[in-house]
Every structure is written in C-alpha cells, then in structure tokens.
Design a protein around this motif. Structure first.
Motif, PDB file in Angstrom:
ATOM      1  N   SER A 177      41.636 -24.879 -22.751  1.00 14.58           N
ATOM      2  CA  SER A 177      41.589 -24.761 -24.204  1.00 14.58           C
ATOM      3  C   SER A 177      42.688 -25.561 -24.865  1.00 14.58           C
ATOM      4  CB  SER A 177      41.708 -23.283 -24.605  1.00 14.58           C
ATOM      5  OG  SER A 177      42.931 -22.757 -24.122  1.00 14.58           O
ATOM      6  N   THR A 178      43.639 -26.036 -24.058  1.00 15.27           N
ATOM      7  CA  THR A 178      44.748 -26.795 -24.600  1.00 15.27           C
ATOM      8  C   THR A 178      44.434 -28.278 -24.560  1.00 15.27           C
ATOM      9  OG1 THR A 178      46.278 -25.133 -23.765  1.00 15.27           O
ATOM     10  CG2 THR A 178      47.208 -27.264 -24.373  1.00 15.27           C
ATOM     11  N   THR A 179      44.673 -28.983 -25.645  1.00 18.78           N
ATOM     12  CA  THR A 179      44.472 -30.426 -25.664  1.00 18.78           C
ATOM     13  C   THR A 179      45.777 -31.108 -26.001  1.00 18.78           C
ATOM     14  OG1 THR A 179      43.799 -30.379 -27.980  1.00 18.78           O
ATOM     15  CG2 THR A 179      42.054 -30.224 -26.323  1.00 18.78           C
ATOM     16  N   SER A 180      45.874 -32.364 -25.663  1.00 20.43           N
ATOM     17  CA  SER A 180      47.067 -33.139 -25.958  1.00 20.43           C
ATOM     18  C   SER A 180      46.620 -34.509 -26.403  1.00 20.43           C
ATOM     19  CB  SER A 180      47.964 -33.215 -24.725  1.00 20.43           C
ATOM     20  OG  SER A 180      49.142 -33.921 -25.015  1.00 20.43           O
ATOM     21  N   THR A 181      47.557 -35.309 -26.841  1.00 21.17           N
ATOM     22  CA  THR A 181      47.218 -36.659 -27.257  1.00 21.17           C
ATOM     23  C   THR A 181      48.172 -37.650 -26.637  1.00 21.17           C
ATOM     24  OG1 THR A 181      48.531 -36.304 -29.266  1.00 21.17           O
ATOM     25  CG2 THR A 181      46.145 -36.038 -29.446  1.00 21.17           C
ATOM     26  N   THR A 182      47.672 -38.845 -26.410  1.00 26.15           N
ATOM     27  CA  THR A 182      48.468 -39.953 -25.926  1.00 26.15           C
ATOM     28  C   THR A 182      48.509 -40.991 -27.027  1.00 26.15           C
ATOM     29  OG1 THR A 182      47.774 -39.511 -23.663  1.00 26.15           O
ATOM     30  CG2 THR A 182      48.711 -41.670 -24.120  1.00 26.15           C
ATOM     31  N   HIS A 183      49.672 -41.566 -27.263  1.00 28.21           N
ATOM     32  CA  HIS A 183      49.870 -42.398 -28.438  1.00 28.21           C
ATOM     33  C   HIS A 183      50.314 -43.813 -28.088  1.00 28.21           C
ATOM     34  CE1 HIS A 183      50.022 -38.669 -30.963  1.00 28.21           C
ATOM     35  NE2 HIS A 183      50.577 -38.182 -29.878  1.00 28.21           N
ATOM     36  N   THR A 184      49.877 -44.750 -28.896  1.00 27.56           N
ATOM     37  CA  THR A 184      50.466 -46.079 -28.909  1.00 27.56           C
ATOM     38  C   THR A 184      50.821 -46.376 -30.363  1.00 27.56           C
ATOM     39  OG1 THR A 184      50.212 -48.373 -28.222  1.00 27.56           O
ATOM     40  CG2 THR A 184      48.245 -47.270 -29.101  1.00 27.56           C
ATOM     41  N   ILE A 185      51.204 -47.586 -30.649  1.00 30.97           N
ATOM     42  CA  ILE A 185      51.614 -47.920 -32.010  1.00 30.97           C
ATOM     43  C   ILE A 185      50.814 -49.103 -32.530  1.00 30.97           C
ATOM     44  CG2 ILE A 185      53.935 -46.969 -31.856  1.00 30.97           C
ATOM     45  CD1 ILE A 185      54.963 -49.720 -31.165  1.00 30.97           C
ATOM     46  N   SER A 186      50.891 -49.297 -33.845  1.00 24.83           N
ATOM     47  CA  SER A 186      50.075 -50.335 -34.480  1.00 24.83           C
ATOM     48  C   SER A 186      50.856 -51.607 -34.779  1.00 24.83           C
ATOM     49  CB  SER A 186      49.482 -49.794 -35.789  1.00 24.83           C
ATOM     50  OG  SER A 186      50.512 -49.454 -36.699  1.00 24.83           O
ATOM     51  N   LYS A 187      52.178 -51.549 -34.699  1.00 18.57           N
ATOM     52  CA  LYS A 187      52.989 -52.732 -34.980  1.00 18.57           C
ATOM     53  C   LYS A 187      54.322 -52.609 -34.264  1.00 18.57           C
ATOM     54  CE  LYS A 187      54.757 -50.760 -39.317  1.00 18.57           C
ATOM     55  NZ  LYS A 187      54.903 -50.971 -40.776  1.00 18.57           N
ATOM     56  N   SER A 188      55.182 -53.595 -34.449  1.00 19.61           N
ATOM     57  CA  SER A 188      56.464 -53.640 -33.740  1.00 19.61           C
ATOM     58  C   SER A 188      57.580 -52.985 -34.539  1.00 19.61           C
ATOM     59  CB  SER A 188      56.849 -55.090 -33.447  1.00 19.61           C
ATOM     60  OG  SER A 188      55.881 -55.713 -32.649  1.00 19.61           O
ATOM     61  N   TYR A 189      58.506 -52.382 -33.795  1.00 20.73           N
ATOM     62  CA  TYR A 189      59.676 -51.747 -34.401  1.00 20.73           C
ATOM     63  C   TYR A 189      60.921 -52.129 -33.610  1.00 20.73           C
ATOM     64  CZ  TYR A 189      56.378 -48.690 -36.845  1.00 20.73           C
ATOM     65  OH  TYR A 189      55.355 -48.199 -37.634  1.00 20.73           O
ATOM     66  N   VAL A 190      62.035 -52.187 -34.302  1.00 20.44           N
ATOM     67  CA  VAL A 190      63.331 -52.252 -33.651  1.00 20.44           C
ATOM     68  C   VAL A 190      64.137 -51.081 -34.191  1.00 20.44           C
ATOM     69  CG1 VAL A 190      64.249 -53.883 -35.387  1.00 20.44           C
ATOM     70  CG2 VAL A 190      65.405 -53.608 -33.173  1.00 20.44           C
ATOM     71  N   VAL A 191      64.763 -50.344 -33.278  1.00 21.55           N
ATOM     72  CA  VAL A 191      65.534 -49.164 -33.666  1.00 21.55           C
ATOM     73  C   VAL A 191      66.955 -49.346 -33.157  1.00 21.55           C
ATOM     74  CG1 VAL A 191      65.614 -46.651 -33.711  1.00 21.55           C
ATOM     75  CG2 VAL A 191      63.408 -47.816 -33.363  1.00 21.55           C
ATOM     76  N   TYR A 192      67.868 -49.549 -34.095  1.00 19.61           N
ATOM     77  CA  TYR A 192      69.270 -49.734 -33.739  1.00 19.61           C
ATOM     78  C   TYR A 192      69.948 -48.371 -33.590  1.00 19.61           C
ATOM     79  CZ  TYR A 192      68.186 -54.266 -35.891  1.00 19.61           C
ATOM     80  OH  TYR A 192      67.600 -55.459 -36.226  1.00 19.61           O
ATOM     81  N   GLY A 193      70.808 -48.262 -32.588  1.00 20.99           N
ATOM     82  CA  GLY A 193      71.628 -47.063 -32.498  1.00 20.99           C
ATOM     83  C   GLY A 193      72.581 -47.000 -33.682  1.00 20.99           C
ATOM     84  N   ALA A 194      72.775 -45.810 -34.234  1.00 23.17           N
ATOM     85  CA  ALA A 194      73.638 -45.669 -35.407  1.00 23.17           C
ATOM     86  C   ALA A 194      75.067 -46.109 -35.114  1.00 23.17           C
ATOM     87  CB  ALA A 194      73.630 -44.220 -35.899  1.00 23.17           C
ATOM     88  N   GLY A 195      75.458 -46.068 -33.844  1.00 24.68           N
ATOM     89  CA  GLY A 195      76.797 -46.481 -33.470  1.00 24.68           C
ATOM     90  C   GLY A 195      76.945 -47.977 -33.248  1.00 24.68           C
ATOM     91  N   ALA A 196      75.837 -48.711 -33.347  1.00 23.59           N
ATOM     92  CA  ALA A 196      75.901 -50.169 -33.211  1.00 23.59           C
ATOM     93  C   ALA A 196      76.252 -50.776 -34.562  1.00 23.59           C
ATOM     94  CB  ALA A 196      74.568 -50.716 -32.728  1.00 23.59           C
ATOM     95  N   PRO A 197      77.315 -51.558 -34.676  1.00 25.08           N
ATOM     96  CA  PRO A 197      77.708 -52.123 -35.965  1.00 25.08           C
ATOM     97  C   PRO A 197      76.713 -53.176 -36.438  1.00 25.08           C
ATOM     98  CG  PRO A 197      79.017 -53.088 -34.207  1.00 25.08           C
ATOM     99  CD  PRO A 197      78.208 -51.992 -33.583  1.00 25.08           C
TER     100      PRO A 197
END
Length: 335
Positions: A41-61
């Motif tokens: 009765s439990t379902t889950s989902t698998t995800h991909t993305i539609s475009k590109s992202y860059v995520v900088y660490g907050a500690g990176a100047p």
C-alpha cells in the motif's frame, strides 16, 4: 509486398539512425518526476530534474565562485543556489552545523533516462579537497535517496570531508519541484555514514569503493524486491545477502565484521523507508550499480559536456524532429 517494403524501410531507417538518433530522443522521455507503483500500500517516487543547478556551500566565499564554476563546468545556464546550515539540518539531519562549515559545492544536471547516477569529484586548483567521501558513495546514496538519471560534480575550495555535499543535491531537487521523502534521505544518509568505515579501512585500494557500493546497491535491490513480493527481510537475512554480495565483488575478506554490521543496520533503515516499496527503484538502482561497480577513483563520468548544454539540447531537438519525420514518412507509405 507491403511486408517486404516495410521491412526494407525499417532496415534503411535503422542504418540511417546509426545508433545515434534513437538514444538522443530518449532524453525527452523521462525528465520529470516518475511515480512508481508497488505491491504494497506504500508508494514512493524516484526523481530527476529538468535543468542544471549549481549549489555553492554557504561557507565558500564568493571570490571562489569563478574557480568553482570553472572546476565544475558551470555556465550561465545553471541556476545558482546556496546550501546553508539550515538546509543541512533539513536534508541531512544528523546533528547541527554552521554556515561557515558548509564548504562543499555541487553542480547537478539531468542525463539520459536509464543512465542512473554518475558523480565526478573534481580537484580545485589541482588540490583534492574532498578528502573522505568517494564518488561511488555519492552516486549510490543519491540513488537510494530517490535521485536518478543525473550527473553530479562535487568540489570544494578547501579541504573538507565532503559529507555536506549531498545537501546541495537535495536542495537542487527541491528547487526543481522534486521534494524527496525525508525518510528516504535519512536512510540514504545512514548508508553514507555506514560505508565510510569500510572504505577508510581499505584506503589503499582504489577499486574498493566501487565494489562496496555495488554490493550495497545489489542488497538494497534484493531487499526492495523481497518487500514488494511480501517478504520483509530481517537482519540475519540482510547480513546473508550482504555477505554474498561482498563475495561476488571479491571483497568479503577485506570488509570487517564490524563494518558489515554497521552497513546491515543502515540497510534495515533502507528496508523500512518508503522507497524500498518502489518498483521504479528496483529498475533504476541497477543502472547506478553498473556505474559504480567497475569505476575507480573520482571520475565516474568521463563526458566533458553537461547533458543539457545548449549544443546538446539543439542536437537532441534536431534528432527528434528528424526521427518524427522519418516515422511519418514510413506511415505514409501504407496510407
């Protein structure tokens, strides 16, 4: 006569395609959330993305952004985000941290359907600044969290262990509208922690991380399949599956009993997470297992260009239009 003409036409079409057009068309086949079904009765989902992202660490100047971009192959088409301490607590959840400690940065882009997860860890100014987590760990853990069909690049402007990098991956998925289940990410993060000890014990063997994560992936696949068939594997059964998987990879004798116990406990958390009820997971994890099992070192994907670069998107669009015209031409032969 019509059958002979059809066969001849299809053979010509296949030769014209040359193995290049059909895979390119697939890029458009599955770039949004895939809902999966299960026998429970439990379902889950698998995800991909539609475009590109860059995520900088907050500690990176910000002064390091230019070099980070160059290192990861980021251009102006990437949406820019920042991973903060609050993001870490939200997506990783194993203690608290500070913005200054969020150093790792990631770039993530969609890749071909069926490609699974591939990860490259890149040197920053010729320095290997991700000192602990391996590319194969990132790949399998992201898959177990519910991410698939992406390429990820990880780097850091100074030496860090690398645990926080997955925060950026999860944040990019959320920004794209693909919110991962927190129980799935928590279980996946436990696998990251659990496999670290065994990898540290075998630090001199560059092939070990890929073999270990392939073994873990195969066990997760079997546990999920068993669950969907109505059987919930207990710890002894999961240990037996892990032992066999390690033997198949030739690393059973290299993986200590204490390390195996820790991994089994993490796989129990995976068993109890929603994604283990997902038929889609069983299919997708196979792709990532194939990616990691024979990979060594930090570069799992040797491709230099991102899957959704402007050139790639133009090529895919042209190929798709050409293929659709070809199909229409074949159909018109029999109208």
């Amino acid at each position: 006569m019509k059958k002979r003409t059809l066969m001849t036409t299809l053979m010509v079409a296949a030769l014209l395609c040359g193995g290049a057009v059909v895979p390119a068309v697939q890029v458009h086949a599955d770039t949004t959330t895939q809902a999966s079904s299960s026998s429970s009765s439990t379902t889950s989902t698998t995800h991909t993305i539609s475009k590109s992202y860059v995520v900088y660490g907050a500690g990176a100047p910000e002064s390091a952004y230019s070099t980070l971009n160059s290192t990861m192959g980021v251009d102006s088409s990437f949406e820019k985000l920042t991973a903060t301490a609050s993001d870490y607590e939200k997506y990783i959840g194993n203690g608290t941290t500070t913005n200054a400690a969020m150093i790792s940065s990631v770039a993530i882009a969609p890749s071909d359907p069926g490609s699974g997860v591939r990860v490259n860890i890149k040197k920053y100014d010729d320095e290997s600044n991700i000192t602990q987590v391996k590319a194969q760990q990132y790949a399998m853990v992201a898959q177990m969290a519910g991410v698939t069909d992406v390429t990820i690049v990880v780097t850091a402007n100074r030496a860090v262990s690398g645990e926080s990098a997955l925060t950026g991956v999860y944040k990019a998925l959320a920004a794209d509208g693909q919110n991962l289940d927190s129980q799935n990410t928590s279980a996946a993060n436990q696998v990251l922690d659990a496999t670290q000890g065994a990898i540290n014990e075998n630090s001199g063997d560059s092939s070990y991380p890929g073999k270990l994560m392939a073994a873990v992936g195969n066990v997760s696949k079997q546990v999920a399949q068993d669950k969907q068939d109505g059987q919930t594997d207990d710890s002894a059964q999961i240990q037996a599956l892990l032992t066999k998987a390690l033997e198949n990879q030739g690393i059973a004798s290299k993986t200590s009993s204490s390390a195996q116990t820790t991994i089994v406990n993490a796989l129990i958390a995976f068993r109890d997470s929603p994604i283990s009820s997902s038929k889609t997971y069983v299919n997708n994890v196979t792709n990532t297992i194939n990616n990691v099992k024979n990979s060594t070192g930090d570069l799992m994907n040797k491709a230099k260009n991102w899957a959704n670069s402007e050139a790639a998107k133009t090529a895919v669009k042209d190929a798709q239009n050409w293929f659709q015209k070809l199909i229409a031409w074949i159909q018109n032969l029999f109208n």
